[in-house]
Design a protein around this motif. Structure first.
Motif, PDB file in Angstrom:
ATOM      1  N   VAL A   1     -11.843 119.755 -41.569  1.00  0.00           N
ATOM      2  CA  VAL A   1     -11.994 118.399 -42.105  1.00  0.00           C
ATOM      3  C   VAL A   1     -11.007 117.446 -41.435  1.00  0.00           C
ATOM      4  N   VAL A   2      -9.749 117.850 -41.329  1.00  0.00           N
ATOM      5  CA  VAL A   2      -8.739 116.991 -40.690  1.00  0.00           C
ATOM      6  C   VAL A   2      -9.079 116.777 -39.219  1.00  0.00           C
ATOM      7  N   GLY A   3      -9.503 117.844 -38.537  1.00  0.00           N
ATOM      8  CA  GLY A   3      -9.894 117.706 -37.135  1.00  0.00           C
ATOM      9  C   GLY A   3     -11.069 116.747 -36.971  1.00  0.00           C
ATOM     10  N   GLY A   4     -12.034 116.820 -37.882  1.00  0.00           N
ATOM     11  CA  GLY A   4     -13.181 115.916 -37.839  1.00  0.00           C
ATOM     12  C   GLY A   4     -12.779 114.475 -38.058  1.00  0.00           C
ATOM     13  N   ILE A   5     -11.855 114.245 -38.989  1.00  0.00           N
ATOM     14  CA  ILE A   5     -11.389 112.885 -39.244  1.00  0.00           C
ATOM     15  C   ILE A   5     -10.630 112.349 -38.037  1.00  0.00           C
ATOM     16  N   VAL A   6      -9.804 113.171 -37.432  1.00  0.00           N
ATOM     17  CA  VAL A   6      -9.064 112.748 -36.238  1.00  0.00           C
ATOM     18  C   VAL A   6     -10.037 112.408 -35.108  1.00  0.00           C
ATOM     19  N   LEU A   7     -11.058 113.243 -34.905  1.00  0.00           N
ATOM     20  CA  LEU A   7     -12.055 112.957 -33.873  1.00  0.00           C
ATOM     21  C   LEU A   7     -12.822 111.674 -34.175  1.00  0.00           C
ATOM     22  N   LEU A   8     -13.120 111.429 -35.440  1.00  0.00           N
ATOM     23  CA  LEU A   8     -13.801 110.202 -35.829  1.00  0.00           C
ATOM     24  C   LEU A   8     -12.954 108.982 -35.513  1.00  0.00           C
ATOM     25  N   VAL A   9     -11.675 109.039 -35.865  1.00  0.00           N
ATOM     26  CA  VAL A   9     -10.780 107.914 -35.608  1.00  0.00           C
ATOM     27  C   VAL A   9     -10.633 107.675 -34.105  1.00  0.00           C
ATOM     28  N   VAL A  10     -10.461 108.735 -33.341  1.00  0.00           N
ATOM     29  CA  VAL A  10     -10.335 108.595 -31.891  1.00  0.00           C
ATOM     30  C   VAL A  10     -11.625 108.027 -31.300  1.00  0.00           C
ATOM     31  N   GLY A  11     -12.765 108.489 -31.777  1.00  0.00           N
ATOM     32  CA  GLY A  11     -14.042 107.967 -31.302  1.00  0.00           C
ATOM     33  C   GLY A  11     -14.205 106.489 -31.600  1.00  0.00           C
ATOM     34  N   LEU A  12     -13.829 106.078 -32.809  1.00  0.00           N
ATOM     35  CA  LEU A  12     -13.910 104.662 -33.159  1.00  0.00           C
ATOM     36  C   LEU A  12     -12.956 103.824 -32.318  1.00  0.00           C
ATOM     37  N   LEU A  13     -11.779 104.347 -32.046  1.00  0.00           N
ATOM     38  CA  LEU A  13     -10.851 103.621 -31.182  1.00  0.00           C
ATOM     39  C   LEU A  13     -11.416 103.452 -29.771  1.00  0.00           C
ATOM     40  N   LEU A  14     -12.075 104.484 -29.275  1.00  0.00           N
ATOM     41  CA  LEU A  14     -12.665 104.384 -27.947  1.00  0.00           C
ATOM     42  C   LEU A  14     -13.804 103.372 -27.911  1.00  0.00           C
ATOM     43  N   ILE A  15     -14.593 103.312 -28.968  1.00  0.00           N
ATOM     44  CA  ILE A  15     -15.702 102.370 -29.016  1.00  0.00           C
ATOM     45  C   ILE A  15     -15.191 100.930 -29.089  1.00  0.00           C
ATOM     46  N   PHE A  16     -14.200 100.690 -29.948  1.00  0.00           N
ATOM     47  CA  PHE A  16     -13.720  99.337 -30.176  1.00  0.00           C
ATOM     48  C   PHE A  16     -12.427  99.033 -29.437  1.00  0.00           C
ATOM     49  N   PHE A  17     -12.092  99.828 -28.409  1.00  0.00           N
ATOM     50  CA  PHE A  17     -10.816  99.679 -27.701  1.00  0.00           C
ATOM     51  C   PHE A  17     -10.613  98.271 -27.160  1.00  0.00           C
TER      52      PHE A  17
ATOM     53  N   PHE B   1       0.333 103.183 -17.622  1.00  0.00           N
ATOM     54  CA  PHE B   1       0.708 104.208 -18.584  1.00  0.00           C
ATOM     55  C   PHE B   1       1.048 103.535 -19.907  1.00  0.00           C
ATOM     56  N   PRO B   2       0.203 103.694 -20.927  1.00  0.00           N
ATOM     57  CA  PRO B   2       0.429 103.024 -22.215  1.00  0.00           C
ATOM     58  C   PRO B   2       1.452 103.772 -23.079  1.00  0.00           C
ATOM     59  N   LEU B   3       2.718 103.690 -22.727  1.00  0.00           N
ATOM     60  CA  LEU B   3       3.763 104.443 -23.414  1.00  0.00           C
ATOM     61  C   LEU B   3       3.915 104.025 -24.874  1.00  0.00           C
ATOM     62  N   ALA B   4       4.108 102.744 -25.131  1.00  0.00           N
ATOM     63  CA  ALA B   4       4.307 102.266 -26.506  1.00  0.00           C
ATOM     64  C   ALA B   4       3.050 102.489 -27.344  1.00  0.00           C
ATOM     65  N   THR B   5       1.892 102.253 -26.765  1.00  0.00           N
ATOM     66  CA  THR B   5       0.638 102.479 -27.484  1.00  0.00           C
ATOM     67  C   THR B   5       0.494 103.952 -27.861  1.00  0.00           C
ATOM     68  N   SER B   6       0.843 104.848 -26.952  1.00  0.00           N
ATOM     69  CA  SER B   6       0.753 106.283 -27.222  1.00  0.00           C
ATOM     70  C   SER B   6       1.702 106.695 -28.351  1.00  0.00           C
ATOM     71  N   ILE B   7       2.889 106.140 -28.361  1.00  0.00           N
ATOM     72  CA  ILE B   7       3.854 106.468 -29.410  1.00  0.00           C
ATOM     73  C   ILE B   7       3.354 105.995 -30.766  1.00  0.00           C
ATOM     74  N   ILE B   8       2.822 104.779 -30.830  1.00  0.00           N
ATOM     75  CA  ILE B   8       2.322 104.247 -32.102  1.00  0.00           C
ATOM     76  C   ILE B   8       1.131 105.064 -32.598  1.00  0.00           C
ATOM     77  N   ILE B   9       0.204 105.416 -31.719  1.00  0.00           N
ATOM     78  CA  ILE B   9      -0.943 106.228 -32.127  1.00  0.00           C
ATOM     79  C   ILE B   9      -0.479 107.604 -32.596  1.00  0.00           C
ATOM     80  N   SER B  10       0.511 108.177 -31.939  1.00  0.00           N
ATOM     81  CA  SER B  10       1.055 109.471 -32.345  1.00  0.00           C
ATOM     82  C   SER B  10       1.678 109.394 -33.736  1.00  0.00           C
ATOM     83  N   ILE B  11       2.407 108.335 -34.011  1.00  0.00           N
ATOM     84  CA  ILE B  11       3.023 108.164 -35.334  1.00  0.00           C
ATOM     85  C   ILE B  11       1.953 108.038 -36.408  1.00  0.00           C
ATOM     86  N   ILE B  12       0.905 107.264 -36.135  1.00  0.00           N
ATOM     87  CA  ILE B  12      -0.168 107.083 -37.112  1.00  0.00           C
ATOM     88  C   ILE B  12      -0.875 108.409 -37.390  1.00  0.00           C
TER      89      ILE B  12
END
Length: 73
Positions: A12-28, A52-63
């Motif tokens: 379930v958690v993996g599916g939610i993470v994939l959903l969020v990543v997919g939505l981010l890719l669509i609306f990037f 290299f999106p360093l700050a963006t990667s850190i924020i996404i990792s924290i979320i």
């Protein structure tokens, strides 16, 4: 907790993470400031661009870490 419940929660958690990543890719392109934060590194040369999106990667990792922490509780 038996192993099927643990596996179910992981799926379930993996599916939610994939959903969020997919939505981010669509609306990037439509999300403001994503990829344009002050900590993101862009090197432009004559015939190339390195980004290299360093700050963006850190924020996404924290979320993602906060979401996973909330699911573990």
């Amino acid at each position: 907790m038996n192993e099927f419940q643990t596996l179910g929660k992981i799926l379930v958690v993996g599916g939610i993470v994939l959903l969020v990543v997919g939505l981010l890719l669509i609306f990037f392109g439509k999300i403001p400031y994503i990829g344009k934060l002050p900590g993101d590194i862009t090197i432009k040369g004559k015939n190339y661009t390195i980004y290299f999106p360093l700050a963006t990667s850190i924020i996404i990792s924290i979320i993602i870490s906060l979401i996973l922490y909330l699911f573990r509780k």
